[in-house]
Scaffold this active site. Structure first.
Site, PDB file in Angstrom:
ATOM      1  N   LYS A 130       0.800  -1.227   0.000  1.00 45.72           N
ATOM      2  CA  LYS A 130       0.000   0.000   0.000  1.00 45.72           C
ATOM      3  C   LYS A 130       0.835   1.280   0.000  1.00 45.72           C
ATOM      4  O   LYS A 130       0.296   2.365  -0.161  1.00 45.72           O
ATOM      5  CB  LYS A 130      -0.941   0.009   1.208  1.00 45.72           C
ATOM      6  CG  LYS A 130      -1.979  -1.103   1.157  1.00 45.72           C
ATOM      7  CD  LYS A 130      -2.987  -0.989   2.264  1.00 45.72           C
ATOM      8  CE  LYS A 130      -4.045  -2.080   2.103  1.00 45.72           C
ATOM      9  NZ  LYS A 130      -5.139  -1.919   3.054  1.00 45.72           N
ATOM     10  N   LYS A 161       2.289   2.606   2.522  1.00 42.65           N
ATOM     11  CA  LYS A 161       2.248   3.278   3.822  1.00 42.65           C
ATOM     12  C   LYS A 161       1.961   2.233   4.895  1.00 42.65           C
ATOM     13  O   LYS A 161       1.368   1.194   4.616  1.00 42.65           O
ATOM     14  CB  LYS A 161       1.196   4.382   3.844  1.00 42.65           C
ATOM     15  CG  LYS A 161      -0.203   3.928   3.482  1.00 42.65           C
ATOM     16  CD  LYS A 161      -1.155   5.090   3.335  1.00 42.65           C
ATOM     17  CE  LYS A 161      -2.478   4.582   2.794  1.00 42.65           C
ATOM     18  NZ  LYS A 161      -3.392   5.632   2.470  1.00 42.65           N
TER      19      LYS A 161
END
Length: 135
Positions: A43, A45
């Site tokens: 993702k 993050k």
């Protein structure tokens, strides 16, 4: 029957609970909870809650939790479930490509793919958006 579902389960919400409870209707549920490192790679993050926090929550809800560190195929081979359950939001996406497996591999392992109805209007993304708007 052993049911495996794999996900991030960050900020556990009604959609996650609906998925897990639906899985229970088919057998013993094993939850593959993605590692923090995998989430960050996938993702871009880190998750809101750490793996340990998510693991503890899912275990307290009564689930058998296993850390997933890759696309999911390693865990699938380790658990060797009868059913691989995913949300129906993946029905029109290439889920098997994402987890690095083919229908032939699932067939050879006698694993059935089960789509659980997606709970609309709730997701971790929506919750994070609500939080940012309320602050």
């Amino acid at each position: 029957m052993r049911i495996l579902t794999i996900g991030t389960f960050d900020c556990v919400h009604a959609g996650h609970i609906n998925l897990l409870q639906s899985c229970k209707e088919y057998g013993d549920v094993v939850v593959g909870d993605n590692s923090d490192e995998f989430i960050e790679r996938y993702k871009g993050k880190p998750p809101l809650f750490t793996y340990k926090e998510r693991e503890e929550l899912l275990e307290n809800l009564g689930y058998d939790v296993h850390k997933n560190t890759d696309n999911g195929s390693t865990l699938i081979y380790q658990i060797n479930p009868d059913v691989l359950a995913i949300g129906s939001d993946w029905a029109r996406k290439d889920y098997l490509s994402q987890i690095g497996m083919t229908y032939d591999e699932l067939d050879a392992m006698n694993i059935h793919l089960l789509y659980i109805p997606y709970t609309k209007n709730i997701s971790t993304t929506i919750i994070k958006q609500r939080l940012s708007e309320s602050s």
